[in-house]
Design a protein around this motif. Structure first.
Motif, PDB file in Angstrom:
ATOM      1  N   GLU A   1       0.721  -1.144   0.091  1.00  0.00           N
ATOM      2  CA  GLU A   1      -0.016   0.019   0.101  1.00  0.00           C
ATOM      3  C   GLU A   1       0.859   1.272   0.124  1.00  0.00           C
ATOM      4  O   GLU A   1       0.476   2.192  -0.521  1.00  0.00           O
ATOM      5  CB  GLU A   1      -0.949   0.013   1.222  1.00  0.00           C
ATOM      6  N   ILE A   2       2.066   1.218   0.566  1.00  0.00           N
ATOM      7  CA  ILE A   2       2.998   2.141   0.423  1.00  0.00           C
ATOM      8  C   ILE A   2       3.652   2.406  -0.815  1.00  0.00           C
ATOM      9  O   ILE A   2       4.067   3.421  -1.382  1.00  0.00           O
ATOM     10  CB  ILE A   2       3.903   2.326   1.762  1.00  0.00           C
ATOM     11  N   ASN A   3       4.100   1.197  -1.272  1.00  0.00           N
ATOM     12  CA  ASN A   3       4.824   0.974  -2.591  1.00  0.00           C
ATOM     13  C   ASN A   3       4.337  -0.035  -3.456  1.00  0.00           C
ATOM     14  O   ASN A   3       4.127  -0.963  -3.070  1.00  0.00           O
ATOM     15  CB  ASN A   3       6.450   0.791  -2.554  1.00  0.00           C
ATOM     16  N   LYS A   4       3.688   0.397  -4.506  1.00  0.00           N
ATOM     17  CA  LYS A   4       2.850  -0.474  -5.225  1.00  0.00           C
ATOM     18  C   LYS A   4       3.965  -1.563  -6.072  1.00  0.00           C
ATOM     19  O   LYS A   4       3.177  -2.729  -6.202  1.00  0.00           O
ATOM     20  CB  LYS A   4       2.266   0.296  -6.267  1.00  0.00           C
ATOM     21  N   GLU A   5       5.099  -1.498  -6.057  1.00  0.00           N
ATOM     22  CA  GLU A   5       5.952  -2.417  -6.440  1.00  0.00           C
ATOM     23  C   GLU A   5       6.329  -3.660  -5.655  1.00  0.00           C
ATOM     24  O   GLU A   5       6.895  -4.559  -5.741  1.00  0.00           O
ATOM     25  CB  GLU A   5       7.104  -1.705  -7.162  1.00  0.00           C
ATOM     26  N   ALA A   6       5.896  -3.158  -4.462  1.00  0.00           N
ATOM     27  CA  ALA A   6       6.397  -4.112  -3.212  1.00  0.00           C
ATOM     28  C   ALA A   6       5.663  -5.310  -3.044  1.00  0.00           C
ATOM     29  O   ALA A   6       4.129  -5.060  -3.226  1.00  0.00           O
ATOM     30  CB  ALA A   6       6.418  -3.259  -1.915  1.00  0.00           C
ATOM     31  N   ARG A   7       5.988  -6.452  -2.941  1.00  0.00           N
ATOM     32  CA  ARG A   7       5.185  -7.689  -3.038  1.00  0.00           C
ATOM     33  C   ARG A   7       5.432  -8.376  -1.726  1.00  0.00           C
ATOM     34  O   ARG A   7       6.667  -8.641  -1.327  1.00  0.00           O
ATOM     35  CB  ARG A   7       5.876  -8.835  -4.087  1.00  0.00           C
ATOM     36  N   VAL A   8       4.303  -8.853  -0.897  1.00  0.00           N
ATOM     37  CA  VAL A   8       4.218  -9.644   0.190  1.00  0.00           C
ATOM     38  C   VAL A   8       3.286 -10.495   0.222  1.00  0.00           C
ATOM     39  O   VAL A   8       1.977 -10.157  -0.325  1.00  0.00           O
ATOM     40  CB  VAL A   8       3.991  -8.632   1.596  1.00  0.00           C
TER      41      VAL A   8
ATOM     42  N   LEU B   1      15.975  -2.675  13.058  1.00  0.00           N
ATOM     43  CA  LEU B   1      16.019  -1.205  13.209  1.00  0.00           C
ATOM     44  C   LEU B   1      17.640  -1.236  12.683  1.00  0.00           C
ATOM     45  O   LEU B   1      18.472  -1.910  13.006  1.00  0.00           O
ATOM     46  CB  LEU B   1      15.922  -0.580  14.549  1.00  0.00           C
ATOM     47  N   SER B   2      17.713  -0.299  11.876  1.00  0.00           N
ATOM     48  CA  SER B   2      19.328   0.135  11.076  1.00  0.00           C
ATOM     49  C   SER B   2      20.002   0.771  12.132  1.00  0.00           C
ATOM     50  O   SER B   2      19.512   1.191  13.437  1.00  0.00           O
ATOM     51  CB  SER B   2      19.215   0.902   9.730  1.00  0.00           C
ATOM     52  N   GLU B   3      21.373   0.671  11.933  1.00  0.00           N
ATOM     53  CA  GLU B   3      22.208   1.157  13.040  1.00  0.00           C
ATOM     54  C   GLU B   3      21.974   2.691  13.028  1.00  0.00           C
ATOM     55  O   GLU B   3      22.240   3.080  14.385  1.00  0.00           O
ATOM     56  CB  GLU B   3      23.681   0.951  12.380  1.00  0.00           C
ATOM     57  N   ASP B   4      21.808   3.321  12.152  1.00  0.00           N
ATOM     58  CA  ASP B   4      21.398   4.801  12.407  1.00  0.00           C
ATOM     59  C   ASP B   4      19.959   5.165  12.897  1.00  0.00           C
ATOM     60  O   ASP B   4      19.582   6.284  13.083  1.00  0.00           O
ATOM     61  CB  ASP B   4      21.591   5.556  11.073  1.00  0.00           C
ATOM     62  N   GLU B   5      19.280   4.108  13.166  1.00  0.00           N
ATOM     63  CA  GLU B   5      17.868   4.166  13.662  1.00  0.00           C
ATOM     64  C   GLU B   5      16.996   5.040  12.758  1.00  0.00           C
ATOM     65  O   GLU B   5      15.839   5.699  13.520  1.00  0.00           O
ATOM     66  CB  GLU B   5      17.851   4.887  15.216  1.00  0.00           C
ATOM     67  N   GLN B   6      17.091   5.049  11.494  1.00  0.00           N
ATOM     68  CA  GLN B   6      16.488   6.000  10.822  1.00  0.00           C
ATOM     69  C   GLN B   6      15.428   5.188   9.878  1.00  0.00           C
ATOM     70  O   GLN B   6      14.387   5.415   9.292  1.00  0.00           O
ATOM     71  CB  GLN B   6      17.117   6.721   9.541  1.00  0.00           C
ATOM     72  N   PHE B   7      15.856   3.837   9.576  1.00  0.00           N
ATOM     73  CA  PHE B   7      14.954   2.870   8.960  1.00  0.00           C
ATOM     74  C   PHE B   7      14.753   1.491   9.414  1.00  0.00           C
ATOM     75  O   PHE B   7      15.423   0.952  10.409  1.00  0.00           O
ATOM     76  CB  PHE B   7      15.975   2.561   7.393  1.00  0.00           C
ATOM     77  N   ILE B   8      13.693   0.872   9.133  1.00  0.00           N
ATOM     78  CA  ILE B   8      13.525  -0.562   9.537  1.00  0.00           C
ATOM     79  C   ILE B   8      13.589  -1.202   8.366  1.00  0.00           C
ATOM     80  O   ILE B   8      12.989  -1.210   7.396  1.00  0.00           O
ATOM     81  CB  ILE B   8      12.107  -0.664  10.102  1.00  0.00           C
TER      82      ILE B   8
ATOM     83  N   TYR C   1      13.258  -4.861   2.070  1.00  0.00           N
ATOM     84  CA  TYR C   1      13.040  -3.412   1.905  1.00  0.00           C
ATOM     85  C   TYR C   1      13.356  -2.772   3.036  1.00  0.00           C
ATOM     86  O   TYR C   1      13.580  -3.094   4.089  1.00  0.00           O
ATOM     87  CB  TYR C   1      11.270  -3.152   1.750  1.00  0.00           C
ATOM     88  N   LYS C   2      13.405  -1.255   2.956  1.00  0.00           N
ATOM     89  CA  LYS C   2      13.913  -0.335   4.086  1.00  0.00           C
ATOM     90  C   LYS C   2      12.597   0.806   4.095  1.00  0.00           C
ATOM     91  O   LYS C   2      12.254   1.466   3.162  1.00  0.00           O
ATOM     92  CB  LYS C   2      14.930   0.264   3.847  1.00  0.00           C
TER      93      LYS C   2
ATOM     94  N   SER D   1       9.400   9.494   7.121  1.00  0.00           N
ATOM     95  CA  SER D   1       8.477   9.788   6.005  1.00  0.00           C
ATOM     96  C   SER D   1       7.444   8.809   6.002  1.00  0.00           C
ATOM     97  O   SER D   1       6.487   8.904   5.111  1.00  0.00           O
ATOM     98  CB  SER D   1       9.251  10.117   4.898  1.00  0.00           C
ATOM     99  N   MET D   2       7.661   7.353   6.250  1.00  0.00           N
ATOM    100  CA  MET D   2       7.011   6.222   5.936  1.00  0.00           C
ATOM    101  C   MET D   2       7.215   5.885   4.478  1.00  0.00           C
ATOM    102  O   MET D   2       6.206   5.222   4.066  1.00  0.00           O
ATOM    103  CB  MET D   2       5.690   6.377   6.409  1.00  0.00           C
ATOM    104  N   ASN D   3       7.982   6.124   3.808  1.00  0.00           N
ATOM    105  CA  ASN D   3       8.301   5.660   2.379  1.00  0.00           C
ATOM    106  C   ASN D   3       9.104   4.130   2.617  1.00  0.00           C
ATOM    107  O   ASN D   3       9.778   4.291   3.427  1.00  0.00           O
ATOM    108  CB  ASN D   3       9.321   6.695   1.871  1.00  0.00           C
TER     109      ASN D   3
END
Length: 247
Positions: free
Chosen positions: A106-113, A129-136, A157-158, A163-165
């Motif tokens: 729903e966030i990215n149409k190209e993502a498949r789950v 959680l990434s080391e810089d704590e900015q991404f999951i 994916y990240k 921004s929840m992108n």
């Protein structure tokens, strides 16, 4: 009080049958906010936003479904808590007191789950959680597992927690341990030792009669007689040499 009832009704409309437990947890947060607001005084009935971010997150952690994995918690301007349960990533907003599912496609149409409640390997397998704590970093199943496959097909994916992108992500290759130069030089300069050939004794052939060794002590050899000096023949009479002393 009317504002609480109105917000509660909006929350109940968003309840999904598959996530009834998770939605019920949000209802608990509403109740906690109501109790906190009422305790502040009769002239102020309170609002769901009266609870601070930290207090709301502390309260929500206590009511998340059993077996859930808390992925990240942010007390800053992101004011959210992410947790993983049954292959689904959930996000609780500590300001709006709303609980929602993070659905990649729903966030990215190209993502498949791939979701299938009857299979064990389905949905989101891991969220870190990434080391810089900015991404999951999310690893999800993308297709149904075939009979001849040992592991299902997955994609990574990240998720930007601000921004929840959602974007595709390629994990960096694992770095090999560095090799010390000294050890390489020593191993190259060291001569290769050759194994010495072990002499093989000639063994008698099959059928040959082997005589036992004679271990009887032998008598010592007799010493040889010392050589005698040769005798010179005596000079004939009358021819003796006479030495005359000098006058």
């Amino acid at each position: 009080m009317k504002e609480y009832i109105k917000k509660l009704q909006e929350l109940l409309k968003q309840i999904n049958k598959k996530h009834l437990i998770a939605a019920a947890a949000a209802v608990v947060i509403f109740i906690l906010g109501f109790i906190s607001g009422c305790s502040c005084g009769g002239h102020h009935y309170g609002s769901s936003k009266d609870l601070g971010v930290s207090e709301a997150l502390d309260s929500f952690v206590q009511v998340i479904p059993e077996g859930s994995q808390v992925v990240a918690r942010f007390n800053d301007n992101r004011h959210s808590l992410f947790y993983l349960n049954s292959g689904r990533l959930m996000r609780f907003n500590a300001k709006s007191k709303m609980l929602e599912e993070v659905i990649p496609y729903e966030i990215n149409k190209e993502a498949r789950v791939y979701y299938n409640e009857k299979e064990d390997m389905q949905g989101i397998l891991s969220a870190v959680l990434s080391e810089d704590e900015q991404f999951i970093i999310i690893t999800a199943v993308t297709d149904k597992k075939q009979d001849n496959e040992e592991e299902p097909q997955t994609a990574t994916y990240k998720l930007n927690t601000s921004s929840m992108n959602l974007l595709p992500f390629t994990p960096p290759p694992v770095k090999a341990a560095p090799v010390k130069k000294d050890s390489v030089r020593r191993s190259a300069a060291a001569p290769v030792k050759q194994q010495q050939a072990i002499p093989v004794e000639d063994l008698p052939e099959v059928g040959d009669i082997v005589q036992p060794e004679d271990n009887t002590p032998k008598p010592a050899a007799e010493p040889k007689p010392a050589p005698q000096p040769e005798e010179k023949p005596a000079a004939p009479r009358g021819q003796e040499t006479v030495i005359v002393p000098a006058g």
